[in-house]
Scaffold this active site. Structure first.
Site, PDB file in Angstrom:
ATOM      1  N   THR A  90       0.830  -1.201   0.000  1.00 21.20           N
ATOM      2  CA  THR A  90       0.000   0.000   0.000  1.00 21.20           C
ATOM      3  C   THR A  90       0.867   1.255   0.000  1.00 21.20           C
ATOM      4  O   THR A  90       0.595   2.214  -0.735  1.00 21.20           O
ATOM      5  CB  THR A  90      -0.922   0.010   1.232  1.00 21.20           C
ATOM      6  OG1 THR A  90      -1.749  -1.150   1.224  1.00 21.20           O
ATOM      7  CG2 THR A  90      -1.805   1.244   1.238  1.00 21.20           C
ATOM      8  N   ASP A 102      -2.440  -5.241  -2.749  1.00 26.36           N
ATOM      9  CA  ASP A 102      -2.388  -5.207  -1.278  1.00 26.36           C
ATOM     10  C   ASP A 102      -3.531  -6.007  -0.652  1.00 26.36           C
ATOM     11  O   ASP A 102      -3.319  -6.788   0.280  1.00 26.36           O
ATOM     12  CB  ASP A 102      -2.370  -3.773  -0.762  1.00 26.36           C
ATOM     13  CG  ASP A 102      -3.540  -2.940  -1.270  1.00 26.36           C
ATOM     14  OD1 ASP A 102      -4.381  -3.451  -2.024  1.00 26.36           O
ATOM     15  OD2 ASP A 102      -3.595  -1.735  -0.915  1.00 26.36           O
ATOM     16  N   ASP A 137      -4.998   1.632   4.508  1.00 31.81           N
ATOM     17  CA  ASP A 137      -5.235   1.663   3.068  1.00 31.81           C
ATOM     18  C   ASP A 137      -6.161   2.824   2.709  1.00 31.81           C
ATOM     19  O   ASP A 137      -5.903   3.573   1.753  1.00 31.81           O
ATOM     20  CB  ASP A 137      -5.837   0.334   2.614  1.00 31.81           C
ATOM     21  CG  ASP A 137      -6.104   0.317   1.116  1.00 31.81           C
ATOM     22  OD1 ASP A 137      -5.126   0.393   0.343  1.00 31.81           O
ATOM     23  OD2 ASP A 137      -7.281   0.225   0.720  1.00 31.81           O
ATOM     24  N   ASP A 185      -5.216   6.197   0.547  1.00 33.61           N
ATOM     25  CA  ASP A 185      -6.009   6.489  -0.655  1.00 33.61           C
ATOM     26  C   ASP A 185      -6.338   7.974  -0.731  1.00 33.61           C
ATOM     27  O   ASP A 185      -6.338   8.573  -1.806  1.00 33.61           O
ATOM     28  CB  ASP A 185      -7.306   5.671  -0.655  1.00 33.61           C
ATOM     29  CG  ASP A 185      -7.084   4.237  -1.096  1.00 33.61           C
ATOM     30  OD1 ASP A 185      -5.984   3.927  -1.606  1.00 33.61           O
ATOM     31  OD2 ASP A 185      -8.009   3.423  -0.923  1.00 33.61           O
TER      32      ASP A 185
END
Length: 244
Positions: free
Chosen positions: A41, A77, A95, A99
């Site tokens: 990630t 991931d 994650d 993002d």
């Protein structure tokens, strides 16, 4: 007994299925070597931030190709976490957080491009990029707040997968084709659909919560509420402080 809702496949579902077949050997290799999903990630996010920097310099086609590479990390991931049994609550949180960093970096890069490029300088597009950043963040925020209330708000015309496709594939193929109008059209589309998605999620939460019984606390002029020794006053709920 109510009939369960039938899941309608989105176009990106078929793209993801095909992509998984293509990158299966690489994912299997990462899983076999027990590579940390959080590491995957992080690397993917750093590459996305690099793509945002390249966007800022005006090399739109190059940035598009870099973004195509990041699609592998977006898929890998989660797949590696599932196959190695390393899925975790923190991993999901990490994650989702990165993002947002990636989304912000991409649109900030494009805003910088329109603010500084001598040929494609356009203050209106700078404003559109900034509005797009806010709308994109609202998409994730409204869903997170809805889930905190126990409501699944994964609705909307533009999910993250679609946004990433629109920020990578057309740019890698067309760059600043047609004097940059293709890129401007995509950014405007992303901005409009981001806000539509945010409004859709707000409306969904409103419909889901409007029938919740919210009995008002008794007014201060109620004798029972002003007398702490009253049995009736003891049963009244304590007032809550407003939340931000």
């Amino acid at each position: 007994m109510p009939t369960p809702k039938r899941y309608v496949k989105q176009p990106t579902d078929y793209v993801k299925k095909g992509a998984l077949r293509a990158i299966e050997p690489a994912i299997a290799l990462l899983a076999r070597h027990n590579v940390s999903p959080n590491t995957i990630t992080t690397v993917g996010t750093l590459i996305t931030v690099a793509a945002g920097v390249v966007y800022a310099t005006g090399h739109i086609m190059t940035a598009g190709w870099i973004m195509n590479v990041t699609a592998f990390f977006d898929v890998a991931d989660g797949e590696v976490a599932r196959r190695t049994g390393r899925s975790s609550v923190f991993g999901a949180f990490y994650d989702s957080t990165l993002d947002r960093v990636a989304d912000g970096a991409l649109m900030a890069g494009l805003a910088f491009f329109y603010a500084t490029n001598p040929v494609h300088h356009n203050l209106y597009m700078v404003v559109v990029c900034l509005v797009c950043i806010v709308g994109t963040f609202l998409i994730s925020y409204t869903r997170a707040r809805a889930e905190a209330l126990g409501i699944d708000a994964k609705v909307g015309v533009m999910q993250r997968a679609e946004r990433m496709v629109l920020l990578s594939v057309p740019q890698s193929l067309f760059g600043l084709f047609w004097n940059g109008w293709v890129l401007m059209g995509i950014i405007i589309l992303l901005t409009v659909t981001a806000w539509i998605t945010a409004v859709q999620r707000i409306a969904l939460v409103y419909r889901a919560t409007r029938n919740i019984d919210t009995k008002p606390i008794r007014m201060i002029n109620d004798p029972a509420s002003t007398n702490p020794s009253s049995p009736k006053a003891a049963s009244l709920p304590a007032p809550r402080r407003a939340q931000s």
